[in-house]
Design a protein around this motif. Sequence first.
Motif, PDB file in Angstrom:
ATOM      1  N   VAL A 211       0.854  -1.192   0.000  1.00 35.57           N
ATOM      2  CA  VAL A 211       0.000   0.000   0.000  1.00 35.57           C
ATOM      3  C   VAL A 211       0.888   1.239   0.000  1.00 35.57           C
ATOM      4  O   VAL A 211       1.733   1.402   0.879  1.00 35.57           O
ATOM      5  CB  VAL A 211      -0.939  -0.012   1.228  1.00 35.57           C
ATOM      6  CG1 VAL A 211      -1.639   1.329   1.397  1.00 35.57           C
ATOM      7  CG2 VAL A 211      -1.966  -1.128   1.079  1.00 35.57           C
ATOM      8  N   GLY A 212       0.735   2.070  -1.012  1.00 37.76           N
ATOM      9  CA  GLY A 212       1.546   3.281  -1.141  1.00 37.76           C
ATOM     10  C   GLY A 212       0.671   4.516  -1.058  1.00 37.76           C
ATOM     11  O   GLY A 212      -0.544   4.417  -0.826  1.00 37.76           O
ATOM     12  N   PRO A 213       1.269   5.691  -1.285  1.00 40.68           N
ATOM     13  CA  PRO A 213       0.509   6.943  -1.164  1.00 40.68           C
ATOM     14  C   PRO A 213      -0.654   7.060  -2.148  1.00 40.68           C
ATOM     15  O   PRO A 213      -1.601   7.807  -1.896  1.00 40.68           O
ATOM     16  CB  PRO A 213       1.560   8.028  -1.428  1.00 40.68           C
ATOM     17  CG  PRO A 213       2.774   7.336  -1.936  1.00 40.68           C
ATOM     18  CD  PRO A 213       2.696   5.903  -1.540  1.00 40.68           C
ATOM     19  N   ASP A 214      -0.587   6.324  -3.270  1.00 45.25           N
ATOM     20  CA  ASP A 214      -1.667   6.402  -4.255  1.00 45.25           C
ATOM     21  C   ASP A 214      -2.708   5.301  -4.102  1.00 45.25           C
ATOM     22  O   ASP A 214      -3.693   5.262  -4.836  1.00 45.25           O
ATOM     23  CB  ASP A 214      -1.090   6.326  -5.675  1.00 45.25           C
ATOM     24  CG  ASP A 214      -0.233   7.544  -5.994  1.00 45.25           C
ATOM     25  OD1 ASP A 214      -0.641   8.666  -5.634  1.00 45.25           O
ATOM     26  OD2 ASP A 214       0.842   7.368  -6.592  1.00 45.25           O
ATOM     27  N   THR A 215      -2.476   4.380  -3.187  1.00 51.15           N
ATOM     28  CA  THR A 215      -3.404   3.254  -3.040  1.00 51.15           C
ATOM     29  C   THR A 215      -4.718   3.727  -2.405  1.00 51.15           C
ATOM     30  O   THR A 215      -4.709   4.423  -1.394  1.00 51.15           O
ATOM     31  CB  THR A 215      -2.783   2.140  -2.171  1.00 51.15           C
ATOM     32  OG1 THR A 215      -1.527   1.781  -2.731  1.00 51.15           O
ATOM     33  CG2 THR A 215      -3.694   0.923  -2.108  1.00 51.15           C
ATOM     34  N   GLU A 216      -5.823   3.356  -3.053  1.00 46.47           N
ATOM     35  CA  GLU A 216      -7.144   3.752  -2.544  1.00 46.47           C
ATOM     36  C   GLU A 216      -7.960   2.562  -2.066  1.00 46.47           C
ATOM     37  O   GLU A 216      -8.736   2.682  -1.124  1.00 46.47           O
ATOM     38  CB  GLU A 216      -7.930   4.488  -3.643  1.00 46.47           C
ATOM     39  CG  GLU A 216      -7.338   5.852  -3.976  1.00 46.47           C
ATOM     40  CD  GLU A 216      -8.084   6.543  -5.121  1.00 46.47           C
ATOM     41  OE1 GLU A 216      -9.052   5.965  -5.661  1.00 46.47           O
ATOM     42  OE2 GLU A 216      -7.673   7.668  -5.466  1.00 46.47           O
ATOM     43  N   THR A 217      -7.824   1.428  -2.769  1.00 42.88           N
ATOM     44  CA  THR A 217      -8.663   0.283  -2.420  1.00 42.88           C
ATOM     45  C   THR A 217      -7.859  -1.008  -2.423  1.00 42.88           C
ATOM     46  O   THR A 217      -7.115  -1.277  -3.367  1.00 42.88           O
ATOM     47  CB  THR A 217      -9.828   0.125  -3.429  1.00 42.88           C
ATOM     48  OG1 THR A 217     -10.475   1.386  -3.604  1.00 42.88           O
ATOM     49  CG2 THR A 217     -10.840  -0.895  -2.938  1.00 42.88           C
ATOM     50  N   VAL A 218      -8.029  -1.775  -1.382  1.00 44.80           N
ATOM     51  CA  VAL A 218      -7.522  -3.148  -1.341  1.00 44.80           C
ATOM     52  C   VAL A 218      -8.738  -4.061  -1.474  1.00 44.80           C
ATOM     53  O   VAL A 218      -9.679  -3.947  -0.683  1.00 44.80           O
ATOM     54  CB  VAL A 218      -6.795  -3.448  -0.013  1.00 44.80           C
ATOM     55  CG1 VAL A 218      -6.384  -4.916   0.058  1.00 44.80           C
ATOM     56  CG2 VAL A 218      -5.589  -2.521   0.168  1.00 44.80           C
TER      57      VAL A 218
END
Length: 273
Positions: A211-218
């Motif tokens: 999960v990085g700064p651009d991750t929105e959904t897992v």
Amino acid sequence: MEPKIHLHVLASGSKGNAAVVEGPAGSVLIDCGLSLRELRRRADELGANVDDLEAVLVTHEHADHTSGLRVLSNNCDGELIATTGTASARSDLLALPFSLISHDETLEIAGMVVSAFPTSHDVADPIGLLFSVADDEGEVVDSVGWCTDTGYLTAEALGALRGVRILGIESNHDSEMLAHGPYPAFLKRRVAGEHGHLSNDQCAEALPLLVGPDTETVVALHLSEKNNRPSVCIRTLAAALDAEVMGSGVEARTPDGRVSIVAASQTEPLTIW
Ligand SMILES: [Zn+2]
Ligand SMILES: [Zn+2]
């Protein structure tokens, strides 16, 4: 990142897998473990398109990912794409007109750059997939990662999935539920083994890396109906990101509201915008 790719998970689990990745210039299907009728019904429900696919990408030969492929291929102009190992794993697959993809290759499909990476599963040559869209300067502006049916996350998978906006990742079983569940010993060993399926704990362990700064959904994928529960899965994954489980118990969000964690299902199709 600005959303350029949408993910429609039509079904995920051992009874059938299929997902539509909608890019800026068309849609592709990942796996086809549903009948054409069911594929269309679920796509309709989400407003997704499976009648004008640019390509069908097959992650591996297991029936829950390929059972609807032959009929679909007769009704679809899109290219069928798989590794050499998958395309030649069974005589019914050998009869289909596959285009081949290797691990170090990138393809341009539906306005997206598509690349494959190796997973670890008890089949010939399984892959996970990375979809990305770049702007005119070549900067990636959106990305979706997809990785299911793997006993562990390969180095290549960890590299490809890091920082994607939508992270589709297997969270197949709770290790305790598997150990005490109804499966015979050989099947328990297979599921938990290096060439089996990713557990909730394994998935959770990877999340802080991916999960990085651009991750929105897992999106948790391929949940076992016998050895997992959405609430157990979400609770385990949420803990890894210090996320808060929502009232429903089947969704979690990080305290800043930036990342949400949801579980895909065998029966209920789901769209991630
Ligand atoms: Zn599967
Ligand atoms: Zn499989």
